[in-house]
Design an enzyme around this catalytic site. Sequence first.
Site, PDB file in Angstrom:
ATOM      1  N   HIS A   1       0.833  -1.205   0.000  1.00  8.05           N
ATOM      2  CA  HIS A   1       0.000   0.000   0.000  1.00  8.05           C
ATOM      3  C   HIS A   1       0.871   1.260   0.000  1.00  8.05           C
ATOM      4  CE1 HIS A   1      -3.151   2.809   1.138  1.00  8.05           C
ATOM      5  NE2 HIS A   1      -2.442   3.157   2.186  1.00  8.05           N
TER       6      HIS A   1
ATOM      7  N   GLU B   1      -6.274   8.991   0.064  1.00 13.82           N
ATOM      8  CA  GLU B   1      -6.511   7.542   0.008  1.00 13.82           C
ATOM      9  C   GLU B   1      -7.413   7.126  -1.167  1.00 13.82           C
ATOM     10  OE1 GLU B   1      -4.960   5.297   1.498  1.00 13.82           O
ATOM     11  OE2 GLU B   1      -4.079   6.253   3.243  1.00 13.82           O
TER      12      GLU B   1
ATOM     13  N   SER C   1      -3.466   0.825  -4.740  1.00 10.51           N
ATOM     14  CA  SER C   1      -2.849  -0.382  -4.163  1.00 10.51           C
ATOM     15  C   SER C   1      -3.876  -1.508  -4.013  1.00 10.51           C
ATOM     16  CB  SER C   1      -2.228  -0.060  -2.802  1.00 10.51           C
ATOM     17  OG  SER C   1      -3.228   0.409  -1.918  1.00 10.51           O
TER      18      SER C   1
ATOM     19  N   HIS D   1       1.121   5.143  -2.059  1.00 13.93           N
ATOM     20  CA  HIS D   1       1.490   6.502  -1.639  1.00 13.93           C
ATOM     21  C   HIS D   1       2.732   7.079  -2.316  1.00 13.93           C
ATOM     22  CE1 HIS D   1      -1.519   7.174   1.427  1.00 13.93           C
ATOM     23  NE2 HIS D   1      -1.307   5.971   1.926  1.00 13.93           N
TER      24      HIS D   1
HETATM   25 FE   LIG Z   1      -2.598   4.909   3.245  1.00 13.19          FE
END
Ligand SMILES: [Fe+2]
Length: 459
Positions: free
Chosen positions: A292, A337, A356, A297
């Site tokens: 993730h 997010e 992700s 990110h």
């Molecule tokens: Fe996150």
Amino acid sequence: MKTDAAGAPGRRASLQKDAEKETPATEPLGQGEGLVWEEEEGRATLILTFTLRNARKAGLSKTAKVFETFEAGIHHLETRQAKKSKNTTDDLEFFVKCEVHNSDVSVLINSLKKVAEDVKTIREERVPWFPKKIRDLDKCHHLIAKYEPDLDHDHPDESIFLPGFGMYLNKPVRGDPLPRVEYTVQETATWREVYRKLSSLYPTHACKQYLDAFQQLEKCCGYQEDSIPQLQDVSRFLKGKTLQTGFQLRPAAGLLSPRDFLASLAFRVFQSTQYIRHSSSPMHSPEPDCCHELLGHVPMLADKEFAQFSQAIGLASLGSSDIEIEKLATLYWFTIEFGLCKQNGSIKAYGAGLLSSYGELVYALSNKPEHKPFDPKLTAVHPYQDQTFQPVYFVAENVEDAKAKLQKYALKIKKPFSLHYDPFTCSIEVLNTPQKVKNTLSQMKEELKNLCFDLENIF
Ligand SMILES: [Fe+2]
């Protein structure tokens, strides 16, 4: 025998007596008075303004005596000529920031009213502690314990399992250097599967900024399907791109409280986990893991506009109330997010939770969920879903537009100060006095002047 700050035994008692003579009765504070700016160990910080007529005569010494009586620690004192003064030299306006014991706040203000005019305090606000320097982030490690009964307790050695909480904590939990992790063959196989599947979707589903950065990460930072990049190398890569973002990664201790997590963004620090999801569920992880962080990110943190957007949320969170933190955390959720943006007539993903997760990335860009325009005021209070796919996603015009809207929103969060981030010292300056605002302004003017000269030299 007690010795007071002035060094003379019993002097405080006599000063108290004198003050009582001048303030025969302690009046209750008026509405909006009695600012407790922050409290620590029974001490309160007050910001006071008042006017002294004929300051050169007895006024000044009487005022000093009031502060001395209550053993007020003066943090800041400024004077200027009183605005409505007939006597141009002797009438002064004062700005004082001082620290005093909580129990003395009321009587100190009343005592001051006996010797000075227009005594005012800023409206009562309790400002939660927040980090001012990057090293203060060591104090931002409040974890959220989340019960996950179905979580497999068989987890890599690099982590500690908290029995009963279903949470893994990385070692170390503080601002120590990012440790290198030896991933097992099975973990690398999990990474390979995730990497392969997601990267096949990026060209059609990810935004341009993501694709550009991903390409760079593959070229310069060891992004490939056969090995999991080390956070240390990725952090160095992001930080090395100082002119672009200067973001750095820091080992996270699992799920941090929203206040602590957002605070780190103000310093361009991203709290990152290092463990990897369980091999039995490569396309899903109940908690953030390195797939993730690294695939969701990191590529966006290498983009200048997005980095500024992330820092703006962080800066807005510093010193904000719990209600505002909740709103900012919701904004974070629907943007960093799960954010979508328009690009060349279609919608693309820029949120890490989407980039992700194969399943949710496909779903988010389909016609199944609802797409709403990004509007911080509405987005901040919109209910979100953390157990399954979102029913609603917010679509920004572009990252720049999202940043501008967020900054406008942040300006409306009420605080008794402004904040200025100094990129040279990586510290936050609290602008809570007129002089501090003036100093920052003149510094900015100087920088602007230099930039104008540079521009003239170029053309
Ligand atoms: Fe996150």
